[in-house]
Scaffold this active site. Structure first.
Site, PDB file in Angstrom:
ATOM      1  N   HIS A  99       0.853  -1.195   0.000  1.00 22.08           N
ATOM      2  CA  HIS A  99       0.000   0.000   0.000  1.00 22.08           C
ATOM      3  C   HIS A  99       0.882   1.234   0.000  1.00 22.08           C
ATOM      4  O   HIS A  99       1.855   1.325   0.750  1.00 22.08           O
ATOM      5  CB  HIS A  99      -0.907   0.037   1.238  1.00 22.08           C
ATOM      6  CG  HIS A  99      -1.798   1.240   1.233  1.00 22.08           C
ATOM      7  ND1 HIS A  99      -3.000   1.274   0.558  1.00 22.08           N
ATOM      8  CD2 HIS A  99      -1.634   2.477   1.767  1.00 22.08           C
ATOM      9  CE1 HIS A  99      -3.550   2.466   0.699  1.00 22.08           C
ATOM     10  NE2 HIS A  99      -2.743   3.219   1.415  1.00 22.08           N
TER      11      HIS A  99
ATOM     12  N   SER B 227      -8.319   3.647   8.486  1.00 19.80           N
ATOM     13  CA  SER B 227      -8.894   3.593   7.141  1.00 19.80           C
ATOM     14  C   SER B 227      -8.107   2.604   6.265  1.00 19.80           C
ATOM     15  O   SER B 227      -8.677   1.721   5.622  1.00 19.80           O
ATOM     16  CB  SER B 227      -8.864   5.003   6.538  1.00 19.80           C
ATOM     17  OG  SER B 227      -9.106   4.965   5.167  1.00 19.80           O
TER      18      SER B 227
ATOM     19  N   ASP C 105     -15.554   2.440   6.220  1.00 14.66           N
ATOM     20  CA  ASP C 105     -14.504   3.363   5.783  1.00 14.66           C
ATOM     21  C   ASP C 105     -15.021   4.251   4.656  1.00 14.66           C
ATOM     22  O   ASP C 105     -14.726   5.437   4.600  1.00 14.66           O
ATOM     23  CB  ASP C 105     -13.255   2.604   5.325  1.00 14.66           C
ATOM     24  CG  ASP C 105     -12.205   3.568   4.777  1.00 14.66           C
ATOM     25  OD1 ASP C 105     -11.755   4.423   5.564  1.00 14.66           O
ATOM     26  OD2 ASP C 105     -11.884   3.516   3.583  1.00 14.66           O
TER      27      ASP C 105
ATOM     28  N   LYS D 107      -9.074  -1.881   5.556  1.00 20.83           N
ATOM     29  CA  LYS D 107      -9.244  -2.448   4.207  1.00 20.83           C
ATOM     30  C   LYS D 107      -8.200  -3.527   3.946  1.00 20.83           C
ATOM     31  O   LYS D 107      -8.488  -4.556   3.322  1.00 20.83           O
ATOM     32  CB  LYS D 107      -9.138  -1.329   3.160  1.00 20.83           C
ATOM     33  CG  LYS D 107     -10.338  -0.396   3.182  1.00 20.83           C
ATOM     34  CD  LYS D 107     -10.196   0.759   2.213  1.00 20.83           C
ATOM     35  CE  LYS D 107      -9.212   1.794   2.676  1.00 20.83           C
ATOM     36  NZ  LYS D 107      -9.280   3.111   2.104  1.00 20.83           N
TER      37      LYS D 107
ATOM     38  N   ARG E 113     -14.922  12.595   6.002  1.00 27.48           N
ATOM     39  CA  ARG E 113     -13.617  13.229   6.265  1.00 27.48           C
ATOM     40  C   ARG E 113     -13.232  14.161   5.125  1.00 27.48           C
ATOM     41  O   ARG E 113     -12.677  15.237   5.335  1.00 27.48           O
ATOM     42  CB  ARG E 113     -12.534  12.157   6.450  1.00 27.48           C
ATOM     43  CG  ARG E 113     -12.664  11.400   7.772  1.00 27.48           C
ATOM     44  CD  ARG E 113     -11.799  10.152   7.758  1.00 27.48           C
ATOM     45  NE  ARG E 113     -10.387  10.458   7.642  1.00 27.48           N
ATOM     46  CZ  ARG E 113      -9.476   9.613   7.134  1.00 27.48           C
ATOM     47  NH1 ARG E 113      -9.834   8.406   6.715  1.00 27.48           N
ATOM     48  NH2 ARG E 113      -8.217   9.959   7.059  1.00 27.48           N
TER      49      ARG E 113
END
Ligand code: URA
Length: 434
Positions: A82, A183, A161, A187, A168
């Protein structure tokens, strides 16, 4: 339990219990709590923070708001990556096929772009026909058949999320370390991988502007992942100038394929992708040292297996694999406009954020969630930090829609000049985790 009490508690800076956090996340996701109360709590969290237990509880509650993917039918340790997002960051398109070709299954859910940073899903969408929203069964099949799967998350991965991120986004509460941690990690944990390499971007173009903040975010995500039994490691990488020569979806596919063909091997983008891939190979158990892992990465480029893995992934999921060998099959711009240097000198810095916004204005990115992209437009960046420039040198090649007005000054204004060559600081700033 009353939502008012949670907001009041956090406003005073005290910790919320796991039960309170679970109550909030469930209520936000199923709509039983009003958005204004969630927004107020988000703002209180931004100001007051969350301790490690609260961050863990928030991540778990968000993970459990939807399904968890079961990847146990795919043999081997599954390794994901990520990135916290940067301009021109197409590392997933490069390292996913490399890691898979080296024998490690690589399941990846990616996002669509919003604002100045692009999204991996949009980059893949530039390959004609490629399905970028896979069903669970298609995702699993792709992973079994090619060891690589990439898709936009199904609606059922951490739906809380989705809801909280949208809030947000409109309440200036994105930049909070516990909220970003929960967040991303909710995931990733729901996605079912055994191991995760994080690329935490640091610099003026990134969420985290200082090394201290980037370290805190990286450590927070490593702590949450480790607490859930995930192997996890974070690299902190510099983000200021765009990563690589391409900004824009079809252009970024071209650059990724060129690297998989063995071109631009010394570029920062290639070096970063190879290093992240090597970390993934170690986590996946097919190499024990960085040197051995890097050698496998290079072998997958030289024998063509990495590029072949990408071709197979594309073909399996409905895409035109010929587009990877003949770029005329990719979306094309309506016009190409060159921007040339207006002086002699050395480029000291390139403002990646400003270029990301210019690319968005061309149609390569979304200002608003519902914008429709032009996948053929973007910016070919020929300017490089530290290189000598003579007036008239080509610095940017703008791929635009037909008839779109291009103002060269806007592109030249993204450059900072110096009288002498400025060396680039190293892209790898720190690493954290196992
Ligand atoms: N990416 C995410 O998925 N979530 C955040 O909060 C920030 C970046």
């Amino acid at each position: 339990m009353r939502m008012y009490d949670l907001i009041y508690t956090k406003k005073l800076g005290a910790a919320l219990s796991p039960e309170q956090i679970a109550f909030w996340v469930k209520g936000a996701a199923d709509g039983s709590l009003p958005d204004e109360q969630s927004a107020a709590l988000l703002m209180a969290i931004c100001w007051r923070g969350m301790d490690t237990e609260e961050t863990l509880a928030l991540t778990l509650a968000m993970r459990d708001s939807g399904q968890r993917l079961d990847l146990s039918s795919v043999p081997g340790l599954k390794v994901d990556k990520h990135s916290t997002g940067g301009v021109g960051d197409k590392t997933t398109l490069i390292l996913g096929p490399i890691v898979a070709a080296c024998g490690v299954p690589c399941p990846m859910f990616s996002g669509r772009g919003l604002g100045h940073t692009g999204g991996t899903v949009d980059k893949f969408a530039a390959i004609p026909g490629l399905k970028v929203e896979l069903t669970d069964a298609e995702f699993l099949h792709s992973l079994q058949a090619t060891r690589f799967a990439n898709s936009a998350p199904t609606g059922n991965i951490a739906p809380a999320d989705k809801k909280l991120y949208a809030l947000r986004d409109v309440t200036a509460t994105v930049e909070s370390i516990p909220l970003i941690t929960a967040s991303i990690m909710s995931k990733k944990l729901a996605g079912g991988a055994d191991a995760l390499v994080l690329d935490v971007k640091c610099g003026p173009t990134a969420f985290m502007k200082t090394l201290d903040d980037a370290r805190t975010l990286a450590q927070s995500m490593v702590d949450v992942g480790s607490a859930h039994g995930m192997q996890i490691r974070a690299l902190i990488t510099r983000m200021d100038a765009p990563l690589g020569w391409a900004i824009g979806n079809a252009l970024e596919v071209m650059e990724s394929v060129e690297i998989l063909r063995g071109e631009h091997g010394a570029s920062e983008l290639a070096q970063m992708s190879f290093r992240l891939a090597a970390e993934m190979l170690i986590m996946g158990g097919v190499a024990t040292t960085l040197e051995a892992a890097q050698a496998k990465v290079q072998a997958s480029l030289q024998d063509g297996s990495a590029l072949e893995t990408l071709r197979r992934f594309v073909a399996l999921n409905g895409g035109d694999a010929k587009a990877l060998d003949d770029f005329s099959h990719l979306p094309q711009p309506g016009q190409v406009v060159d921007v040339r240097a207006d002086r002699d000198g050395f480029i000291a810095a390139i403002d990646g954020r400003a270029l990301g916004i210019l690319a968005m204005d061309l149609g390569a990115g979304r200002r608003d969630r519902n914008d429709v992209l032009d996948l053929g437009v973007g910016i070919h960046v020929l300017a490089g930090v530290g290189r000598p420039v003579v007036q008239g040198d080509l610095l940017f090649r703008i791929h635009a829609k037909a008839g779109q007005t291009i103002q060269p000054d806007f592109y030249l204004a993204t450059l900072e000049w110096a009288k002498v060559s400025q060396p680039m600081t190293p892209w790898l700033m720190a690493s954290i985790g196992c």
